[in-house]
Design a protein around this motif. Structure first.
Motif: not given
Lengths: 305, 322
Positions: A261-265, A271-274, B129-133
């Motif tokens: 998880s941390m590495l992916l973070q 914009e994909l981090r959340p 996914i839905y929450e962030n899309w």
């Protein structure tokens, strides 16, 4: 972000998840039940720090005690709640010979019950509490700044793992738990008392949950009645990818999940981090596609007939 | 049916609402039960399909001219689409099935508790996914203005269709093979049953039905928010299946009505009732606690649920479904 910093963060989150997965794995070992309420034990431990009230501002209760007492207090509260769930919810079910799915759903119900009770008492608004203020600072090691709380998390985890593995290997009670996890019926025939072994596993999982509550709150300082859920999910998934029923597997599985998880973070574009968790768990499903029995399991993993 | 007519004539809007809600939940509970009753695997993830279905229907039918404002990221053909609501419901449920096919291909390789947990993480994934899309789901805020076409009779129609689908599946050879794997996995495998495939078939069908339940839910309330499709709904729908009887289709239907009735009673009590001039009201939040306690008691003292393994047949009377 510095690579050492990243590795410390990854190891810190990995340690936290490893502790959660180990707590779940211990109970699964003796009871073949995934304890949904484990995350809520963590939540209870965090909420025990403050005075139970519906007010917005939380005055510290156990959280204001000097720190050896604070740790002992939270350990007691969480362990007692863990034992209470075993005694009043799961034992009756087990005595009636409930099957795996009944146990699973009942632990989900216990989890929902605990959450509803906390919601009822504390309201759903997140509260903040600060413990171990000294841990929030950064320390500089060889020119790299890392959070002290992350270092402490890693050290505490290593100590707990060492302690627990010594206990499980050397003490009579620990050997009984391992025997019960290996083959419950056989262990009972050889004189292991089922109720005691199971209660003990719950007690140990309570201690692990309490440790996670303290480490988690020391890092984030936020209380929320659903805070246990993502941790519990991480723990479940850790035990599954580690190979169900294997304690070292649970630890490694939890650790890999947290570290990933941390590495992916760090690696994902901003914009994909959340949605990081979606990627992590998507990855998990891909892993399970290739190794449905878990990553760290060899040999006799299949159910015995 | 007769009961519904009675409610329609005598009940007034309040009872009609409860009956509608009960039947929407019936659709979801039946959907879950198609998979759970026949495979014996507890699913914590079926709310995923309600979520997917509800939003997919909203993409096609929501909010007249405001669609582009709420969901600017939708492709042009969806922004322009004027799909009739029932066709939209069908397409939305099919999308839920597709999600089930893709995810199930991996998850159905797991067994027992591992599968249950993987299903929960599926819900977690899709919810995240839905929450962030934001651009197609309005993210953490709500969608409003879904066409409100669901009344008691629509819900009744959907619930009947769901029950028919479930009965046809249960009576089919697929249903029989899957129940064989539920009773004894090893023996079923030894007899040549492809467990993965049988589970996947049931999973896809059940996702279709659960997706339809989600569609109804959205068009009944008129608003959608992602966080509705999370643990509360998982708990309530699972409670329905368990209270009625985990291994029976009739159980899912009975459970949906019993739990909806119970929740509404408790909610009414939370609002307060007058008893001989004294107003009594339960503190708010009592509903969830009571439901959890009742579920635990049922699991302990009547784990087979209200109806056990029995199925109602169309001609009255009960038969054993094993």
């Amino acid at each position: 972000m510095n690579i050492v910093q990243l590795l410390v963060d990854a190891a810190s989150l990995g340690s936290q998840y490893a502790l959660v997965a180990l707590g779940i794995g211990l109970v699964f070992g003796v009871m073949r039940m995934i304890n949904f309420a484990h995350g809520d034990l963590i939540m209870i431990g965090a909420y025990a720090l403050v005075v139970p009230t519906a007010a917005d501002l939380a005055a510290p209760l156990i959280g204001a005690w000097p720190f050896p007492l604070l740790i002992a207090g939270i350990l007691c509260v969480v362990t007692l709640v863990a034992l209470a769930t075993e005694r009043f919810a799961f034992r009756a079910l087990r005595k009636r010979g409930a099957d795996g799915s009944t146990l699973l759903i009942s632990s989900f119900a216990v989890s929902y019950l605990i959450q509803s009770l906390v919601l009822f008492i504390h309201t759903g608004r997140p509260k903040s509490v600060s413990i171990f203020g000294a841990l929030t600072q950064q320390v500089t090691i060889h020119g790299v700044r890392v959070g002290l709380v992350d270092i402490v998390t890693i050290i505490v985890t290593i100590l707990l793992l060492l302690g627990l593995s010594l206990y499980l290997r050397r003490s009579r009670a620990g050997i009984e738990i391992r025997a019960a996890a290996e083959d419950f019926t056989m262990a009972r025939m050889l004189g292991v008392r089922a109720d005691r072994a199971i209660a003990l596993a719950f007690g140990l999982s309570g201690i692990l949950a309490a440790a996670v509550s303290l480490l988690y709150v020391a890092k984030t300082g936020v209380l929320d009645f659903r805070m246990g859920v993502p941790l519990a999910i991480a723990g479940f998934v850790g035990t599954v990818i580690g190979g169900m029923g294997s304690l070292p597997g649970a630890v490694l599985g939890g650790f890999s999940l947290g570290a990933a998880s941390m590495l992916l973070q760090a690696l994902l574009p901003a914009e994909l981090r959340p949605a990081r968790d979606a990627f992590v768990y998507g990855l998990v499903i891909v892993v399970l596609l290739f190794r449905p029995q878990g990553l760290f399991v060899t040999g006799n993993a299949g159910e015995r007939i | 049916m007769a009961l519904l007519c009675l409610i329609a004539v005598l009940g007034g809007p309040y009872l009609t609402d409860i009956a509608t809600e009960a039947m929407i939940y019936t659709v979801m509970a039946v959907g879950i039960s198609i998979f759970m009753a026949n495979s014996g695997i507890v699913s914590f993830g079926h709310v995923t399909f309600a979520l997917v279905g509800a939003y997919a229907s909203a993409w096609q039918t929501c909010c007249a001219g405001m669609r582009g404002v709420f969901m600017p990221g939708l492709p042009q053909f969806l922004l322009d689409s004027k799909t009739p609501v029932l066709l939209a419901a069908l397409v939305a449920s099919l999308l839920a099935s597709v999600v089930a096919l893709v995810s199930g291909a991996a998850i159905m390789r797991l067994t027992g508790a591992a599968a249950s947990i993987a299903l929960l993480s599926l819900l977690f994934i899709v919810k995240t996914i839905y929450e962030n899309w934001d651009s197609v789901t309005a993210g953490q805020s709500s969608l409003v203005g879904l066409p409100l076409y669901v009344d008691m009779w629509t819900a009744f129609g959907f619930a009947s269709a769901a029950i028919v689908i479930a009965q046809v599946y249960n009576a089919s050879s697929f249903g029989l093979l899957l129940r064989a794997t539920r009773e004894d996995e090893a023996a079923a495998r030894a007899s040549g049953v492809n467990i993965w495939r049988q589970r996947l078939i049931a999973f896809v069908i059940s996702a279709f039905v659960t997706g339809a339940g989600g569609v109804l839910y959205g068009h009944y309330l008129g608003t959608l928010a992602v966080n509705v499709f999370w643990l509360d709904m998982t708990f309530v729908t699972l409670a329905m299946v368990v209270v009625g009887g985990m291994r029976s289709l009739t159980g899912a239907v009975v459970g949906a009505f019993a739990v909806t009735g119970l929740r509404q009673t408790l909610l009414a009590l939370e609002r307060g009732v007058d008893l001989g001039g004294v107003s009594i009201s339960l503190p708010s939040g009592a509903q969830e606690i009571a439901l959890a306690v009742i579920l635990l008691l049922i699991l302990t003292f009547r784990p087979q649920g209200l109806v056990g393994d029995n199925e109602m047949t169309w001609f009255g009377g009960a038969r054993d479904s094993s």
